[in-house]
Design an enzyme around this catalytic site. Structure first.
Site, PDB file in Angstrom:
ATOM      1  CD  GLU A   1      -2.906  -1.349   2.473  1.00  0.00           C
ATOM      2  OE1 GLU A   1      -2.751  -0.407   3.175  1.00  0.00           O
ATOM      3  OE2 GLU A   1      -3.610  -2.107   2.266  1.00  0.00           O
TER       4      GLU A   1
ATOM      5  CD  GLU B   1      -4.591  -8.265   1.842  1.00  0.00           C
ATOM      6  OE1 GLU B   1      -5.578  -7.311   2.237  1.00  0.00           O
ATOM      7  OE2 GLU B   1      -3.293  -7.965   1.801  1.00  0.00           O
TER       8      GLU B   1
HETATM    9  C1  XIL Z   1      -6.619  -6.513   8.148  1.00  0.00           C
HETATM   10  C2  XIL Z   1      -6.873  -7.618   9.112  1.00  0.00           C
HETATM   11  O1  XIL Z   1      -7.949  -8.752   8.428  1.00  0.00           O
HETATM   12  C3  XIL Z   1      -7.626  -7.105  10.409  1.00  0.00           C
HETATM   13  O2  XIL Z   1      -7.860  -8.279  11.110  1.00  0.00           O
HETATM   14  C4  XIL Z   1      -6.847  -6.022  10.988  1.00  0.00           C
HETATM   15  O3  XIL Z   1      -7.256  -5.678  12.081  1.00  0.00           O
HETATM   16  C5  XIL Z   1      -6.406  -4.872   9.953  1.00  0.00           C
HETATM   17  O4  XIL Z   1      -5.745  -5.502   8.720  1.00  0.00           O
HETATM   18  N1  XIL Z   1      -5.076  -4.815   3.618  1.00  0.00           N
HETATM   19  C6  XIL Z   1      -4.041  -5.668   4.027  1.00  0.00           C
HETATM   20  C7  XIL Z   1      -4.424  -6.501   5.519  1.00  0.00           C
HETATM   21  O5  XIL Z   1      -3.198  -5.777   3.483  1.00  0.00           O
HETATM   22  O6  XIL Z   1      -3.258  -6.884   6.160  1.00  0.00           O
HETATM   23  C8  XIL Z   1      -5.374  -5.948   6.107  1.00  0.00           C
HETATM   24  O7  XIL Z   1      -5.813  -6.947   7.261  1.00  0.00           O
HETATM   25  C9  XIL Z   1      -6.748  -5.471   5.283  1.00  0.00           C
HETATM   26  C10 XIL Z   1      -6.326  -4.692   4.248  1.00  0.00           C
END
Ligand code: XIL
Length: 371
Positions: A155, A260
């Site tokens: 990111e 994701e």
């Molecule tokens: C999220 C997790 O799923 C949550 O449990 C945590 O509170 C916040 O992060 N992008 C990413 C992930 O790269 O690491 C994030 O995961 C969601 C968005």
């Protein structure tokens, strides 16, 4: 009488064959159905890494052949103080993947969110350079040869494609991107190195992402793939936009991973897109329309959406390395608490009782009809 005897004789064979059919049905899984296409991964929370729930554990082992740690490898957990690393859970995570012969993905080395507080206080470039070197080298070398791919930077871009003014950019300028990839490659030359982001299938951010990849390469960094997070919605992004992105990134010689994947079925506050974990909104009944059960009509929409996404993934399976869901089942999804706390969302293929949803069937059916 004679006829009855005949059937009786055949009965064991009939029972056996129906039992085999049942067995076959039970052994059909996402990972087996897609084994010639790409890895099918899931994100594991701490309890799942520790195999606390036997039913969840057998589902994970049956359906998935790739794992990402949902949280425990982020810097606030793994590097809580300047001179302190805590590898207890990440050791278990890697051991879990090895024991089950899974593809192991590391998430994530350089990210502005979920940083330990001491990291956010770094103001000066010398100190930040030292942090990056120590952090990346220590973690990547520790698991050298055992972690198959890493999100080196997560990111780094704004939605308009410009660079995010993170603590890294502010102290080091854009050179930090090249350096991060160089440090990771030096620590483990064979692991695959990825840049990972959300909304990077949208045209403006995609352009920015392409420039970023070119910069990393021009600066002498090794980059093997791009991760599209794929925190998506029922109606967007369009299949065309996702396809253009697969083509554009793979034209740069990179592997494309969907890292994701989940699909929210709930209303979006202020039409929010993306996955900025720092955004939060007030809840209300209107924003949480299905607290008990997902209506069939939406269940069907979700199944159709997953089918069209996986149809596209199959079309480009030669360019796609891995498709990872952000969680095993709806009950654990981060989308129950983001961007509004305490909602009930239904974004994955398994419901909170671990039952496969219509969406699971639709993803599986794509492979059955192809045979
Ligand atoms: C999220 C997790 O799923 C949550 O449990 C945590 O509170 C916040 O992060 N992008 C990413 C992930 O790269 O690491 C994030 O995961 C969601 C968005």
């Amino acid at each position: 009488m004679k006829r009855i005897n005949h059937y009786l004789l055949l009965l064991p064979a009939i029972l056996l064959s129906s039992c085999n059919a049942q067995k076959e049905k039970n052994t059909v899984s996402l990972k087996d159905s897609y084994k010639n296409d790409f890895y099918i991964g899931t994100a594991l929370d701490a309890n799942q890494i520790e195999e606390k729930n036997a039913k969840e554990d057998s589902l994970i082992k049956k359906e998935f052949n790739a794992i990402t740690a949902e949280n425990i490898m982020k810097s606030m957990f793994v590097h809580p103080a300047k001179d302190k690393y805590d590898f207890a859970l990440s050791d278990k995570f890697v051991a879990y993947g090895e024991k089950n012969k899974m593809f192991i993905h590391g998430h994530t080395l350089i990210w502005h969110s979920q940083l330990a507080p001491w990291m956010t206080e770094i103001k000066d470039s010398t100190e930040m350079k030292a942090f990056m070197k120590d952090h990346i080298t220590t973690i990547v070398s520790k698991y050298k040869g055992r972690i198959d791919s890493w999100d080196v930077v997560n990111e780094a871009l704004n939605d308009d494609g410009t660079l995010r003014k993170s603590v890294f950019l502010n102290t080091l300028g854009e050179q930090y991107l090249v350096d991060a990839f160089k440090l990771a490659a030096a620590a483990d030359p064979k692991t695959d190195l990825y840049y990972n982001d959300y909304n990077n299938e949208e045209p403006a951010k995609r352009e920015g992402n392409i420039n970023l990849i070119k910069k990393i390469k021009a600066g002498g960094g090794k980059i093997d793939g791009v991760g599209i997070q794929a925190h998506w919605r029922l109606e967007s992004p369009s299949i065309e936009m996702i396809e253009e992105s697969i083509l554009a990134y793979s034209a740069l010689g990179l592997k494309v991973a969907f890292t994701e994947l989940d699909i929210t079925v709930l209303p979006n506050p202020w039409d929010l897109k993306g996955a900025d974990v720092n955004q939060n909104f007030e809840g209300s009944a209107k924003m949480n329309p299905y607290p008990e059960k997902l209506p069939d009509s939406v269940q069907v929409k979700l199944a159709e959406r997953y089918a069209s996404i996986f149809k596209l993934f199959l079309k480009h399976q030669d360019k796609i390395s891995r498709v990872t869901f952000w969680g095993v089942h709806d009950g654990q999804s981060w989308l129950n608490d983001w961007p509004i706390k305490g909602r009930t969302n239904y974004p994955l293929l398994f419901d909170k009782d671990l039952k496969p949803k219509k969406a699971y069937q639709s993803v599986m059916t794509l492979k059955e009809t192809k045979k």
